[in-house]
Scaffold this active site. Sequence first.
Site, PDB file in Angstrom:
ATOM      1  N   HIS A 165      35.534  45.303  50.593  1.00 48.32           N
ATOM      2  CA  HIS A 165      35.699  45.103  52.038  1.00 48.32           C
ATOM      3  C   HIS A 165      35.146  46.357  52.708  1.00 48.32           C
ATOM      4  O   HIS A 165      35.267  47.456  52.163  1.00 48.32           O
ATOM      5  CB  HIS A 165      37.167  45.014  52.448  1.00 48.32           C
ATOM      6  CG  HIS A 165      37.964  43.923  51.830  1.00 48.32           C
ATOM      7  ND1 HIS A 165      38.530  44.023  50.590  1.00 48.32           N
ATOM      8  CD2 HIS A 165      38.337  42.711  52.315  1.00 48.32           C
ATOM      9  CE1 HIS A 165      39.203  42.924  50.324  1.00 48.32           C
ATOM     10  NE2 HIS A 165      39.105  42.105  51.346  1.00 48.32           N
ATOM     11  N   ASP A 178      37.528  49.202  52.639  1.00 47.81           N
ATOM     12  CA  ASP A 178      37.872  49.794  51.331  1.00 47.81           C
ATOM     13  C   ASP A 178      37.036  51.033  51.072  1.00 47.81           C
ATOM     14  O   ASP A 178      37.495  51.988  50.460  1.00 47.81           O
ATOM     15  CB  ASP A 178      37.510  48.862  50.148  1.00 47.81           C
ATOM     16  CG  ASP A 178      38.166  47.518  50.208  1.00 47.81           C
ATOM     17  OD1 ASP A 178      39.231  47.411  50.820  1.00 47.81           O
ATOM     18  OD2 ASP A 178      37.587  46.578  49.612  1.00 47.81           O
ATOM     19  N   GLU A 233      36.949  31.670  51.193  1.00 47.50           N
ATOM     20  CA  GLU A 233      37.954  31.823  50.131  1.00 47.50           C
ATOM     21  C   GLU A 233      39.278  31.235  50.614  1.00 47.50           C
ATOM     22  O   GLU A 233      39.990  31.846  51.412  1.00 47.50           O
ATOM     23  CB  GLU A 233      38.128  33.311  49.779  1.00 47.50           C
ATOM     24  CG  GLU A 233      39.101  33.518  48.636  1.00 47.50           C
ATOM     25  CD  GLU A 233      39.215  34.980  48.217  1.00 47.50           C
ATOM     26  OE1 GLU A 233      38.204  35.706  48.250  1.00 47.50           O
ATOM     27  OE2 GLU A 233      40.329  35.385  47.852  1.00 47.50           O
ATOM     28  N   GLU A 248      39.996  31.335  44.160  1.00 48.04           N
ATOM     29  CA  GLU A 248      40.858  32.318  43.486  1.00 48.04           C
ATOM     30  C   GLU A 248      42.001  31.589  42.778  1.00 48.04           C
ATOM     31  O   GLU A 248      42.707  30.777  43.379  1.00 48.04           O
ATOM     32  CB  GLU A 248      41.399  33.318  44.509  1.00 48.04           C
ATOM     33  CG  GLU A 248      42.323  34.342  43.872  1.00 48.04           C
ATOM     34  CD  GLU A 248      42.518  35.587  44.727  1.00 48.04           C
ATOM     35  OE1 GLU A 248      41.560  36.009  45.414  1.00 48.04           O
ATOM     36  OE2 GLU A 248      43.627  36.136  44.700  1.00 48.04           O
ATOM     37  N   HIS A 274      45.442  31.718  44.377  1.00 53.79           N
ATOM     38  CA  HIS A 274      45.504  30.979  45.637  1.00 53.79           C
ATOM     39  C   HIS A 274      45.664  29.482  45.358  1.00 53.79           C
ATOM     40  O   HIS A 274      46.358  28.779  46.092  1.00 53.79           O
ATOM     41  CB  HIS A 274      44.239  31.212  46.466  1.00 53.79           C
ATOM     42  CG  HIS A 274      44.060  32.630  46.906  1.00 53.79           C
ATOM     43  ND1 HIS A 274      42.978  33.033  47.654  1.00 53.79           N
ATOM     44  CD2 HIS A 274      44.807  33.743  46.711  1.00 53.79           C
ATOM     45  CE1 HIS A 274      43.065  34.336  47.899  1.00 53.79           C
ATOM     46  NE2 HIS A 274      44.172  34.784  47.328  1.00 53.79           N
ATOM     47  N   ASP A 308      37.310  34.234  42.212  1.00 51.30           N
ATOM     48  CA  ASP A 308      38.134  35.439  42.201  1.00 51.30           C
ATOM     49  C   ASP A 308      39.108  35.272  41.049  1.00 51.30           C
ATOM     50  O   ASP A 308      40.040  34.451  41.091  1.00 51.30           O
ATOM     51  CB  ASP A 308      38.857  35.641  43.544  1.00 51.30           C
ATOM     52  CG  ASP A 308      38.087  36.600  44.449  1.00 51.30           C
ATOM     53  OD1 ASP A 308      36.936  36.937  44.113  1.00 51.30           O
ATOM     54  OD2 ASP A 308      38.644  37.017  45.486  1.00 51.30           O
ATOM     55  N   ASP A 330      51.477  36.094  45.776  1.00 52.68           N
ATOM     56  CA  ASP A 330      50.159  36.370  45.221  1.00 52.68           C
ATOM     57  C   ASP A 330      50.208  37.662  44.409  1.00 52.68           C
ATOM     58  O   ASP A 330      49.908  38.732  44.914  1.00 52.68           O
ATOM     59  CB  ASP A 330      49.182  36.503  46.399  1.00 52.68           C
ATOM     60  CG  ASP A 330      47.746  36.397  45.987  1.00 52.68           C
ATOM     61  OD1 ASP A 330      47.482  35.969  44.854  1.00 52.68           O
ATOM     62  OD2 ASP A 330      46.872  36.738  46.804  1.00 52.68           O
ATOM     63  N   ASP A 367      48.404  38.604  41.868  1.00 56.75           N
ATOM     64  CA  ASP A 367      47.080  39.138  41.491  1.00 56.75           C
ATOM     65  C   ASP A 367      47.073  39.830  40.130  1.00 56.75           C
ATOM     66  O   ASP A 367      46.679  40.996  40.007  1.00 56.75           O
ATOM     67  CB  ASP A 367      46.587  40.139  42.560  1.00 56.75           C
ATOM     68  CG  ASP A 367      46.100  39.447  43.817  1.00 56.75           C
ATOM     69  OD1 ASP A 367      45.767  38.249  43.758  1.00 56.75           O
ATOM     70  OD2 ASP A 367      46.043  40.109  44.873  1.00 56.75           O
ATOM     71  N   ASP A 425      39.681  39.947  41.107  1.00 52.41           N
ATOM     72  CA  ASP A 425      40.545  40.240  42.256  1.00 52.41           C
ATOM     73  C   ASP A 425      41.975  40.344  41.709  1.00 52.41           C
ATOM     74  O   ASP A 425      42.824  39.486  41.956  1.00 52.41           O
ATOM     75  CB  ASP A 425      40.415  39.129  43.306  1.00 52.41           C
ATOM     76  CG  ASP A 425      41.067  39.509  44.623  1.00 52.41           C
ATOM     77  OD1 ASP A 425      41.706  40.575  44.667  1.00 52.41           O
ATOM     78  OD2 ASP A 425      40.945  38.740  45.593  1.00 52.41           O
TER      79      ASP A 425
HETATM   80  C1  XUL Z   1      43.665  38.132  49.299  1.00 50.18           C
HETATM   81  C2  XUL Z   1      42.325  38.070  48.690  1.00 50.18           C
HETATM   82  C3  XUL Z   1      41.290  38.942  49.315  1.00 50.18           C
HETATM   83  C4  XUL Z   1      39.913  38.340  49.339  1.00 50.18           C
HETATM   84  C5  XUL Z   1      38.893  39.160  50.057  1.00 50.18           C
HETATM   85  O1  XUL Z   1      44.591  37.308  48.690  1.00 50.18           O
HETATM   86  O2  XUL Z   1      42.113  37.400  47.716  1.00 50.18           O
HETATM   87  O3  XUL Z   1      41.281  40.156  48.643  1.00 50.18           O
HETATM   88  O4  XUL Z   1      39.450  38.128  48.042  1.00 50.18           O
HETATM   89  O5  XUL Z   1      39.241  39.448  51.359  1.00 50.18           O
HETATM   90 CO    CO Z   2      40.438  37.066  46.532  1.00 50.88          CO
END
Ligand code: XUL
Ligand code: CO
Length: 441
Positions: free
Chosen positions: A105, A108, A236, A272, A275, A300, A311, A313, A343
């Site tokens: 991003h 970041d 996304e 993702e 998600h 992702d 989430d 991750d 991610d």
């Molecule tokens: C948030 C997510 C983000 C996107 C990019 O859940 O997945 O990091 O991948 O903005």
């Molecule tokens: Co993501």
Amino acid sequence: MKKSPSDHFRGISPIAFEGRSSSNPLAFRHYNPDEVIEGKTMSAHMRFSIAYWHSFRGTGGDPFGPGTIQRPWEKGSDPVSVAKNRLDAGFEFFQKIRAPFWCFHDRDIAPEGKSLAETNKHLDKVVAHAKALQKATGVKLLWGTANLFSNPRYMCGAATNPDAQVFAYAAAQVKKAMDVTLELGGENYVFWGGREGYETLLNTDLKREQEHLAAFLHMAVDYAKQIGFKGQFLIEPKPKEPTKHQYDFDVASGIAFLRTFGLEKHFKFNIETNHATLAGHTFQHEIETAAAAGMLGSIDANTGDLLLGWDTDQFNTDVRELTLAMLSILKAGGLGSGGFNFDAKLRRPSIDPEDLFHAHIGGMDAYALSFKIARRIIADGKLDRFVADRYSSFDSGFGRDIERKKVGFRELDALVQKLGEPKPRSGKQEYLENLLARYLH
Ligand code: XUL
Ligand code: CO
């Protein structure tokens, strides 16, 4: 491999492929980047990417306590030089883990200033450094994106904010993020609308907000043409978190949204895993839904926790889940300009720089193994033959006429009067689950 310009991960050499029998925790057992399969290296097949926000900005902090993760390279005389040192460490890691891509991003990689102009200046300085590092290491940019969710100005949304000035600010930010993605040769550009949704309908004009989001995306399409950005735009989807309801809820609602507003030719999906789970779907379901519409873009790569509803991750080492995902991806013809972007983040107590290697080695090996298993399943053809046979009544006769839209209710009614009751046929789920298990173990 080109030499890394820094030495922050001291004592860790580039990760080597040692094969299945290796017991070295800092070696690949399945991912051999240089192995050639069908004329392409594994590295080119997998297109692994490192998510800068988690691996180099995530602190390990949670709502109950501060960051824990140790990053000795976080130093410098001012925020921009800290950002550059961090980037050096990042590229050293990308190289040592043998990932050909990274993703970021805007916020970041460079610190925000007091105004947009100052922020953009910071970004330009860091992007120049990133460009030099990309050149020196050969690591490329899979995608760039804008952070339209952290700054308090976006608390009620960015493109869906009720204040037109916030909409304008978000547009200016994405304009710059697209400029730097182009500058760094990004192959895709991602839109994740974490705040594009609502907390309560009591204060929300849903229809107007969706129209604003569409207008915003049309502006992005126009701007890409103006600057000559040829990368793929990706949406996304995520159903919730941070907002209670997010408009890009899942792939199916994303497709409906894009088609409603005439955007479908310009976008694909970045799917993702975690998600998908939050939306009440499997990872494979989301992939199949996008692929069926010709809109499968990128992945992702992560997973949630079976017992937690948010989430988390995490790095995904579930070979069964990934094999099913790979089957659908390979049958759809692959990800094109997309890739597998980790991610995913370390757990809060995983504080050593070395842990970043263990995490990615596990994820990369699981994906590589799943890729190989999925290829075997496809080459074997048993599963595909089963499915093809299950639908074979549509290959000829009145079944084919149905698919070709040559018959209607009257003809089919007459047919049933003649043929009578259809013969029931088993779906054979348990047989198929056993068949899958045979490839896995
Ligand atoms: C948030 C997510 C983000 C996107 C990019 O859940 O997945 O990091 O991948 O903005
Ligand atoms: Co993501």
